[in-house]
Design a protein around this motif. Structure first.
Motif, PDB file in Angstrom:
ATOM      1  N   TYR A 116       0.427  -1.254  -0.296  1.00  0.00           N
ATOM      2  CA  TYR A 116       0.208  -0.491   0.152  1.00  0.00           C
ATOM      3  C   TYR A 116       0.891   1.103  -0.082  1.00  0.00           C
ATOM      4  O   TYR A 116       0.887   2.642  -0.801  1.00  0.00           O
ATOM      5  CB  TYR A 116      -0.598  -0.105   1.323  1.00  0.00           C
ATOM      6  N   ASN A 117       1.721   1.077   0.757  1.00  0.00           N
ATOM      7  CA  ASN A 117       2.740   2.304   1.492  1.00  0.00           C
ATOM      8  C   ASN A 117       3.595   2.001  -0.426  1.00  0.00           C
ATOM      9  O   ASN A 117       3.602   3.550  -0.935  1.00  0.00           O
ATOM     10  CB  ASN A 117       4.016   1.971   1.893  1.00  0.00           C
ATOM     11  N   LYS A 118       4.168   1.644  -1.186  1.00  0.00           N
ATOM     12  CA  LYS A 118       4.262   1.714  -2.170  1.00  0.00           C
ATOM     13  C   LYS A 118       3.861   2.252  -3.778  1.00  0.00           C
ATOM     14  O   LYS A 118       4.091   3.059  -4.252  1.00  0.00           O
ATOM     15  CB  LYS A 118       5.157   0.140  -2.371  1.00  0.00           C
ATOM     16  N   MET A 119       2.522   1.564  -3.520  1.00  0.00           N
ATOM     17  CA  MET A 119       1.707   1.624  -4.534  1.00  0.00           C
ATOM     18  C   MET A 119       0.966   3.413  -4.255  1.00  0.00           C
ATOM     19  O   MET A 119       1.184   4.577  -5.118  1.00  0.00           O
ATOM     20  CB  MET A 119       0.401   1.421  -4.475  1.00  0.00           C
ATOM     21  N   LYS A 120       1.039   3.661  -3.368  1.00  0.00           N
ATOM     22  CA  LYS A 120       0.715   5.062  -2.649  1.00  0.00           C
ATOM     23  C   LYS A 120       1.668   6.258  -3.247  1.00  0.00           C
ATOM     24  O   LYS A 120       1.178   7.350  -3.868  1.00  0.00           O
ATOM     25  CB  LYS A 120      -0.189   5.158  -1.184  1.00  0.00           C
ATOM     26  N   LYS A 121       2.501   5.796  -3.296  1.00  0.00           N
ATOM     27  CA  LYS A 121       3.879   6.860  -3.173  1.00  0.00           C
ATOM     28  C   LYS A 121       4.150   7.087  -4.999  1.00  0.00           C
ATOM     29  O   LYS A 121       4.322   7.437  -5.946  1.00  0.00           O
ATOM     30  CB  LYS A 121       4.746   5.910  -3.040  1.00  0.00           C
ATOM     31  N   ALA A 122       3.588   5.511  -5.834  1.00  0.00           N
ATOM     32  CA  ALA A 122       3.619   5.345  -7.355  1.00  0.00           C
ATOM     33  C   ALA A 122       2.707   5.400  -7.960  1.00  0.00           C
ATOM     34  O   ALA A 122       2.997   6.997  -9.241  1.00  0.00           O
ATOM     35  CB  ALA A 122       4.059   3.673  -7.406  1.00  0.00           C
ATOM     36  N   VAL A 123       1.367   6.179  -7.670  1.00  0.00           N
ATOM     37  CA  VAL A 123       0.067   5.766  -7.774  1.00  0.00           C
ATOM     38  C   VAL A 123      -0.253   7.368  -7.058  1.00  0.00           C
ATOM     39  O   VAL A 123      -0.222   8.385  -7.568  1.00  0.00           O
ATOM     40  CB  VAL A 123      -0.956   5.063  -8.580  1.00  0.00           C
ATOM     41  N   ASN A 124      -1.535   7.418  -6.807  1.00  0.00           N
ATOM     42  CA  ASN A 124      -1.956   8.150  -5.393  1.00  0.00           C
ATOM     43  C   ASN A 124      -2.342   6.972  -4.063  1.00  0.00           C
ATOM     44  O   ASN A 124      -2.947   5.956  -4.257  1.00  0.00           O
ATOM     45  CB  ASN A 124      -2.604   9.159  -5.898  1.00  0.00           C
ATOM     46  N   PRO A 125      -2.365   8.109  -2.932  1.00  0.00           N
ATOM     47  CA  PRO A 125      -3.746   7.292  -2.265  1.00  0.00           C
ATOM     48  C   PRO A 125      -4.391   6.898  -2.036  1.00  0.00           C
ATOM     49  O   PRO A 125      -5.400   5.642  -1.770  1.00  0.00           O
ATOM     50  CB  PRO A 125      -3.459   8.242  -1.122  1.00  0.00           C
ATOM     51  N   LEU A 126      -5.188   7.753  -3.295  1.00  0.00           N
ATOM     52  CA  LEU A 126      -7.206   6.817  -3.649  1.00  0.00           C
ATOM     53  C   LEU A 126      -6.402   5.869  -4.386  1.00  0.00           C
ATOM     54  O   LEU A 126      -7.625   4.724  -3.687  1.00  0.00           O
ATOM     55  CB  LEU A 126      -7.438   8.432  -4.224  1.00  0.00           C
ATOM     56  N   GLN A 127      -5.952   4.919  -5.245  1.00  0.00           N
ATOM     57  CA  GLN A 127      -6.118   4.534  -6.018  1.00  0.00           C
ATOM     58  C   GLN A 127      -5.159   3.131  -5.130  1.00  0.00           C
ATOM     59  O   GLN A 127      -5.638   1.816  -5.447  1.00  0.00           O
ATOM     60  CB  GLN A 127      -5.379   4.491  -7.400  1.00  0.00           C
ATOM     61  N   ALA A 128      -4.640   4.006  -4.516  1.00  0.00           N
ATOM     62  CA  ALA A 128      -4.049   2.908  -3.570  1.00  0.00           C
ATOM     63  C   ALA A 128      -4.545   2.497  -2.344  1.00  0.00           C
ATOM     64  O   ALA A 128      -5.048   0.225  -2.002  1.00  0.00           O
ATOM     65  CB  ALA A 128      -2.485   3.498  -2.732  1.00  0.00           C
ATOM     66  N   SER A 129      -5.667   2.823  -2.156  1.00  0.00           N
ATOM     67  CA  SER A 129      -6.473   2.245  -1.066  1.00  0.00           C
ATOM     68  C   SER A 129      -7.937   1.713  -1.905  1.00  0.00           C
ATOM     69  O   SER A 129      -7.930   0.283  -1.452  1.00  0.00           O
ATOM     70  CB  SER A 129      -7.363   3.639  -0.250  1.00  0.00           C
ATOM     71  N   LYS A 130      -8.136   2.365  -2.566  1.00  0.00           N
ATOM     72  CA  LYS A 130      -8.756   1.276  -3.979  1.00  0.00           C
ATOM     73  C   LYS A 130      -8.142  -0.621  -4.429  1.00  0.00           C
ATOM     74  O   LYS A 130      -8.633  -1.267  -3.804  1.00  0.00           O
ATOM     75  CB  LYS A 130      -9.112   1.768  -5.065  1.00  0.00           C
ATOM     76  N   PHE A 131      -7.076  -0.479  -4.540  1.00  0.00           N
ATOM     77  CA  PHE A 131      -6.396  -1.727  -4.593  1.00  0.00           C
ATOM     78  C   PHE A 131      -7.219  -2.702  -3.138  1.00  0.00           C
ATOM     79  O   PHE A 131      -7.191  -3.752  -3.345  1.00  0.00           O
ATOM     80  CB  PHE A 131      -4.920  -1.596  -5.268  1.00  0.00           C
ATOM     81  N   ILE A 132      -6.566  -1.760  -2.088  1.00  0.00           N
ATOM     82  CA  ILE A 132      -6.351  -2.505  -0.877  1.00  0.00           C
ATOM     83  C   ILE A 132      -7.697  -3.218  -0.843  1.00  0.00           C
ATOM     84  O   ILE A 132      -8.365  -4.079  -0.516  1.00  0.00           O
ATOM     85  CB  ILE A 132      -5.863  -1.881   0.300  1.00  0.00           C
ATOM     86  N   GLN A 133      -9.102  -2.092  -1.076  1.00  0.00           N
ATOM     87  CA  GLN A 133      -9.957  -2.850  -0.164  1.00  0.00           C
ATOM     88  C   GLN A 133     -10.675  -3.730  -1.313  1.00  0.00           C
ATOM     89  O   GLN A 133     -11.561  -4.560  -1.034  1.00  0.00           O
ATOM     90  CB  GLN A 133     -11.079  -1.528  -1.080  1.00  0.00           C
TER      91      GLN A 133
END
Length: 161
Positions: A116-133
């Motif tokens: 999640y931390n890697k993804m939110k830096k690479a794309v953004n926290p909203l997209q990373a949160s969608k992935f985790i969800q």
């Protein structure tokens, strides 16, 4: 005995093949059956990443999947050990299996936080949160499907000392 046969059949179906790629393939088949689409296709549709974000996101997702498959193999071994022993499970065996399962759950949570931390830096926290969800939703659905076929401790008899 009926439940042991059920769990053995499910485990055999889910994990007939050895190796991480095969575990991923079996998970993919179950997801396809449950949701009617491939997991990656589901993620692509739901997340609707712009091309520039997709180029960065998917390699991170692939690395996550590789690490998660290793934890899936550990979980498979725990379930396999439980299926082989649940009818005559001793207190020590129950403790070992429960401890291993809880540690596996924590390792998955830790892995998801890491990615999640890697993804939110690479794309953004909203997209990373969608992935985790979506990941949590799929994970929960798969666990419920499996749990419905796993007998409770002592279902076939009493626990040994």
């Amino acid at each position: 005995m009926k439940h042991l046969l059920k769990i053995s059949c499910i485990l055999a179906f889910m994990f007939t093949f050895a190796g991480y790629a095969q575990i991923h393939d079996e998970e993919a088949k179950l997801i396809q059956e449950a949701f009617g689409v491939d997991k990656k296709d589901m993620l692509m549709m739901y997340m609707a990443l712009p091309d520039d974000e997709a180029t960065v996101f998917w390699p991170i997702y692939d690395a996550y999947t590789g690490e998660k498959n290793k934890l899936g193999m550990e979980r498979y071994q725990i379930l396999k050990d439980y299926a082989a022993n649940y009818e005559s499970l001793s207190a020590d065996q129950a403790d070992d299996l429960t401890t291993r399962l809880l540690k596996n759950n924590m390792a998955i949570e830790k892995l998801q936080l890491k990615y999640y931390n890697k993804m939110k830096k690479a794309v953004n926290p909203l997209q990373a949160s969608k992935f985790i969800q979506v990941e949590k939703y799929i994970e929960s659905t798969m666990r419920v499907r499996l749990q419905n076929n796993i007998p409770f401790i002592g279902e076939a008899g009493q626990l040994k000392g």
